[in-house]
Design an enzyme around this catalytic site. Structure first.
Site, short mmCIF file in Angstrom:
data_model
loop_
_atom_site.label_atom_id
_atom_site.label_comp_id
_atom_site.label_asym_id
_atom_site.label_seq_id
_atom_site.Cartn_x
_atom_site.Cartn_y
_atom_site.Cartn_z
N GLU A 1 0.87 -1.17 0.00
CA GLU A 1 0.00 0.00 0.00
C GLU A 1 0.91 1.22 0.00
O GLU A 1 1.83 1.31 0.83
CB GLU A 1 -0.89 0.02 1.26
CG GLU A 1 -1.83 1.19 1.18
CD GLU A 1 -2.78 1.33 2.36
OE1 GLU A 1 -2.71 0.52 3.29
OE2 GLU A 1 -3.57 2.29 2.33
N ARG B 1 5.92 -12.72 9.58
CA ARG B 1 6.57 -11.43 9.32
C ARG B 1 8.01 -11.47 9.77
O ARG B 1 8.35 -12.16 10.73
CB ARG B 1 5.89 -10.32 10.13
CG ARG B 1 4.54 -9.92 9.68
CD ARG B 1 3.96 -8.92 10.66
NE ARG B 1 4.40 -7.57 10.37
CZ ARG B 1 3.79 -6.77 9.49
NH1 ARG B 1 2.76 -7.20 8.82
NH2 ARG B 1 4.21 -5.56 9.28
N LYS C 1 5.10 0.56 9.21
CA LYS C 1 5.12 1.83 8.49
C LYS C 1 4.57 2.96 9.34
O LYS C 1 5.05 4.08 9.27
CB LYS C 1 4.29 1.70 7.20
CG LYS C 1 5.08 1.13 6.05
CD LYS C 1 4.29 1.18 4.77
CE LYS C 1 3.25 0.09 4.73
NZ LYS C 1 2.59 -0.05 3.43
P1 ATP Z 1 3.26 -2.25 7.89
O1 ATP Z 1 2.67 -3.07 8.99
O2 ATP Z 1 4.69 -1.95 8.03
O3 ATP Z 1 2.45 -1.06 7.55
P2 ATP Z 1 1.89 -3.58 5.86
O4 ATP Z 1 1.68 -5.04 5.91
O5 ATP Z 1 0.73 -2.77 6.23
O6 ATP Z 1 3.18 -3.21 6.66
P3 ATP Z 1 1.84 -3.42 3.04
O7 ATP Z 1 2.22 -2.29 2.18
O8 ATP Z 1 0.42 -3.82 3.12
O9 ATP Z 1 2.39 -3.07 4.47
O10 ATP Z 1 2.74 -4.68 2.74
C1 ATP Z 1 2.99 -5.19 1.47
C2 ATP Z 1 3.35 -6.64 1.60
O11 ATP Z 1 4.50 -6.79 2.42
C3 ATP Z 1 2.24 -7.43 2.27
O12 ATP Z 1 2.05 -8.62 1.56
C4 ATP Z 1 2.74 -7.68 3.65
O13 ATP Z 1 2.23 -8.89 4.13
C5 ATP Z 1 4.25 -7.73 3.43
N1 ATP Z 1 4.96 -7.34 4.66
C6 ATP Z 1 4.78 -6.21 5.37
N2 ATP Z 1 5.56 -6.20 6.47
C7 ATP Z 1 6.25 -7.37 6.45
C8 ATP Z 1 7.23 -7.96 7.32
N3 ATP Z 1 7.64 -7.34 8.43
N4 ATP Z 1 7.73 -9.17 6.98
C9 ATP Z 1 7.34 -9.78 5.85
N5 ATP Z 1 6.43 -9.28 5.00
C10 ATP Z 1 5.88 -8.10 5.27
#
Ligand code: ATP
Ligand code: MG
Length: 553
Positions: free
Chosen positions: A34, A260, A270
Site C-alpha cells: 500500500e 513477518r 510503516k
Molecule cells: P506495515 O505493517 O509496516 O504497515 P503492511 O503489511 O501494512 O506493513 P503493506 O504495504 O500492506 O504493508 O505490505 C505489502 C506486503 O508486504 C504485504 O504482503 C505484507 O504482508 C508484506 N509485509 C509487510 N511487512 C512485512 C514484514 N515485516 N515481513 C514480511 N512481509 C511483510
C-alpha cells in the site's frame, strides 16, 4: 527450481503439488504494497519471497499497488517503492499494477453481489456497527438493513458513488453470517464513503473498497495463483475465499500466509516509521538509521546483502524476531568482499617528518582490495607532513608493544604502504594538547622489511597533509536502546537512543576519495565500512558498519 527439486519451504511444497496435479501451469505471484509509506526490511523479505518464487518457477511476479485508501496514500510513496524494488534487483514483466485500475470492475462485482442477495447497503453508524458485530465469545446481531431489497441497495450504492450521501452515513456490506465464529465473516464492509481525491483516479470516486473486498479480486484479475501475505491475514482467509467462491472471477487465487520478519533494536511498522519521520526523530524516510530500504541504501548496505539475508531466513508459519547481528553478518561479509580499501583519518594529528624534503612528493600505490585485482590500485602521495589518527599515538613509552601496536614517542611504526617512521618529539598548543608530532622516516623502508634493530610496533593508516580530501564522517549507532522498543508499556519513542548519530567533522581522507560518489562502498582501513552520503553536496561519508561485531557488548 523445477518441481522435482526438494522444496525448502511450505509454499514451495504447495506450488510443487499444484504443478504436479495440473492445477497450476504458470506460477503468478505479486508484491502488493500500500503506498502509505516507504518500504522497510520486512517488505524486502516479502519481495524476495514473491519475486524469488516467480524466478524459481519461471513464473511472473507483479508489482501491484494496493492503493484503495487515498487518505494515507501519496505519489511520493509510489515512486519510492518502485525505486526500491528495482534497486533490490527485481524486475517485473508486466506493467506496474494498481488496484485503482480495477475500481470499475470491483464496483460491478459489488453490484453483482447485491443482485445475488449477498450484499446490502447498511445505515448503521460505526459505533452501532461495532455493537451489532458482537465479540470473540459472542455472536453478532443482524443489521436492521440486512433484508433491504436489492434494487434499493443498488440505487443507494450509486448515490454513494456519486457523492450524494454524506461520509459515515452508509456502507456496503457483504451478507455472510453474523453468528460466525470468525468476526471477519460477520457482514464485513465492502465499500465506505470517502469524499476524497485519489492520487490516480482524481475525484471520480466517492467510495473506496475495503482491503478485504479488493485484495482477492485484484489477485483474480491478474491471474495470481499464490497470493502470499503475512500471518495477520490468516483470519481474513475465509473471507478471501468467500469472495472468490461467490463472484464470477476470471481465476481462483488462493492465499497463503507466512511469518513477518521483525528485527530487534528497530521497528518494522510503516505507521511507527512514519511517526519517526513526522515528529523529526530522524531526518526522513531515508535517514541512514532507518530500517527502510532507502535508509539502508543511503547507509551503504548493498542490495545483494539484503537479498542474501532475506533468503537465509525461513519462510515459516510463525512470526519471529531476528537478531540485528544476523543481518549485520551479511552486510559485513558482502562489504569485506566488495568494498574498496581506502585510508581516512577521523581524528587527524599532524606529523612533520624532519628528514623528508619539504617540497618532495612520492607516489606510492596500494591495492584497491587485497584479493580483488579487478579493483585496481590507489595512488597515495607521500609528503613532508602527514596526518595520523590521534588515537594511534601515545607519549607513554612504557606501554607494552603487545597492548599498543601504534606510534609511541621514541619508537617506530609503519605507515601503511609507505615508510616506517619514528616519533621524536611533540608540540603542544596553548591548552597543553598535543598539536603536532615531530618525527622522521626510516629511509628505504617502502615495500621493504625493517632494517636490523628497528622493530615497528604495528601498521597504522595515514594521509598526506597537503594532498588529502577534507570530509565529514557520520557514525551511527542503533536507533533504539531497547531490543524490543515497541513491546511493553509506554511508547516506542521512549526508547530512542539519543546518541544514535555522531558527526565527526574535519576528517582527512586519501586524495582519491575526493571524487567518491554515492553508491560506492569503501573500507576505511582499521575503521569500518563507509559510503558517500547521497544527500550531501559536500564530501560526507556514512558509516555503514564497523569492522567487527560489537553488538554483544
Ligand atoms: P506495515 O505493517 O509496516 O504497515 P503492511 O503489511 O501494512 O506493513 P503493506 O504495504 O500492506 O504493508 O505490505 C505489502 C506486503 O508486504 C504485504 O504482503 C505484507 O504482508 C508484506 N509485509 C509487510 N511487512 C512485512 C514484514 N515485516 N515481513 C514480511 N512481509 C511483510
Ligand atoms: Mg498492510
Amino acid at each position: 527450481m523445477t518441481h522435482s527439486q526438494k522444496p525448502n519451504n511450505f509454499i514451495q511444497q504447495v506450488i510443487n503439488s499444484d504443478i504436479e496435479s495440473g492445477d497450476v501451469s504458470q506460477v503468478i505471484t505479486r508484491f502488493p504494497p500500500e503506498p502509505n509509506g516507504y518500504l522497510h526490511i520486512g517488505h524486502a523479505k516479502s519481495i524476495c519471497v514473491n519475486f524469488g518464487l516467480a524466478e524459481q518457477y519461471d513464473g511472473v511476479c507483479n508489482l501491484r499497488f494496493d492503493d484503495t485508501n487515498p487518505e494515507k496514500e501519496d505519489q511520493e510513496y509510489v515512486d519510492a517503492i518502485i525505486e526500491d524494488v528495482r534497486w533490490l534487483g527485481f524486475n517485473w514483466q508486466n506493467d506496474v499494477c494498481y488496484a485503482s485500475d480495477y475500481f470499475d470492475q470491483l464496483y460491478s462485482w459489488a453490484q453483482f453481489l447485491i443482485t445475488q442477495n449477498k450484499a446490502y447497503i447498511c445505515e448503521l453508524n460505526a459505533e452501532q456497527m461495532r455493537e451489532y458485530r458482537g465479540t470473540l465469545t459472542q455472536g453478532g446481531v443482524n443489521s436492521p438493513f440486512r433484508e433491504r431489497p436489492a434494487a434499493e441497495s443498488l440505487a443507494l450504492l450509486e448515490q454513494m458513488k456519486n457523492g450524494e450521501i454524506d461520509e459515515g452515513r452508509m456502507t456496503l456490506r457483504a451478507k455472510i453470517d453474523m453468528a460466525s465464529a470468525n468476526i471477519n465473516l460477520r457482514d464485513p464492509v465492502m465499500y465506505r464513503i470517502k469524499k476524497m481525491a485519489h492520487q490516480r483516479t482524481g475525484d471520480r470516486w466517492n467510495i473506496y473498497p475495503s482491503y478485504d473486498f479488493a485484495h482477492g479480486q485484484e489477485d483474480a484479475i491478474e491471474g495470481v495463483t499464490h497470493s502470499i501475505c503475512t500471518l495477520e491475514f490468516a483470519a481474513n482467509r475465509p473471507l478471501y475465499e468467500w469472495f472468490v467462491a461467490n463472484l464470477p472471477l476470471p481465476s481462483k487465487p488462493r492465499q497463503y500466509e507466512f511469518g513477518r520478519l521483525n528485527l530487534n533494536y528497530t521497528v518494522t511498522s510503516k505507521r511507527k516509521l512514519k511517526q519517526l519521520v513526522d515528529e523529526k526523530h530522524v531526518e526522513g524516510w531515508d535517514d541512514p538509521r532507518m530500517p527502510t530500504i532507502s535508509g539502508l541504501r543511503r547507509r551503504g548496505v548493498s542490495a545483494q546483502s539484503i537479498r542474501d539475508f532475506c533468503n537465509s531466513l525461513a519462510v515459516a508459519k510463525t512470526d519471529g524476531v531476528v537478531d540485528m547481528a544476523q543481518f549485520e553478518h551479511f552486510i559485513r561479509d558482502d562489504l569485506n568482499n566488495n568494498a574498496r580499501r581506502a585510508m581516512c583519518v577521523l581524528d587527524p594529528l599532524l606529523v612533520t617528518l624532519t628528514n623528508y624534503g619539504a617540497d618532495k612528493t612520492e607516489q606510492f600505490t596500494a591495492p584497491g582490495h587485497p584479493n580483488r585485482d579487478d579493483l585496481g590500485e590507489r595512488r597515495l602521495p607521500f609528503t613532508h607532513q602527514v596526518y595520523i589518527d590521534r588515537n594511534d599515538f601515545s607519549e607513554d613509552s612504557s606501554l607494552s608493544r603487545k597492548k599498543f601496536k601504534r606510534l609511541v614517542i621514541g619508537d617506530y611504526v609503519r605507515l601503511r604502504s609507505a615508510y616506517i617512521i619514528r616519533a621524536d618529539q611533540v608540540k603542544r598548543d596553548a591548552s597543553g594538547e598535543i598539536s603536532e608530532i615531530i618525527g622522521s622516516i626510516v629511509p628505504d623502508t617502502v615495500g621493504q622489511d625493517a632494517p636490523e634493530g628497528i622493530r615497528p610496533r604495528g601498521v597504522i593508516h595515514w594521509v598526506s597533509a597537503s594532498s588529502s580530501a577534507d570530509c565529514t564522517v557520520k557514525m551511527y549507532d542503533r536507533l533504539f536502546n531497547k531490543a524490543a522498543p515497541d513491546a511493553g508499556e509506554g511508547s516506542f519513542l521512549d526508547h530512542i537512543n539519543p546518541e544514535s548519530l555522531r558527526i565527526i567533522k574535519g576528517c582527512k581522507a586519501e586524495i582519491g576519495l575526493a571524487s567518491a560518489c554515492a553508491g560506492e562502498h569503501y573500507q576505511f582501513e582499521r575503521e569500518g565500512y563507509f559510503t558517500p552520503d547521497s544527500k550531501s553536496s559536500e564530501l560526507v561519508f556514512n558509516c555503514t558498519i564497523g569492522l567487527r561485531d560489537n553488538w554483544n557488548s
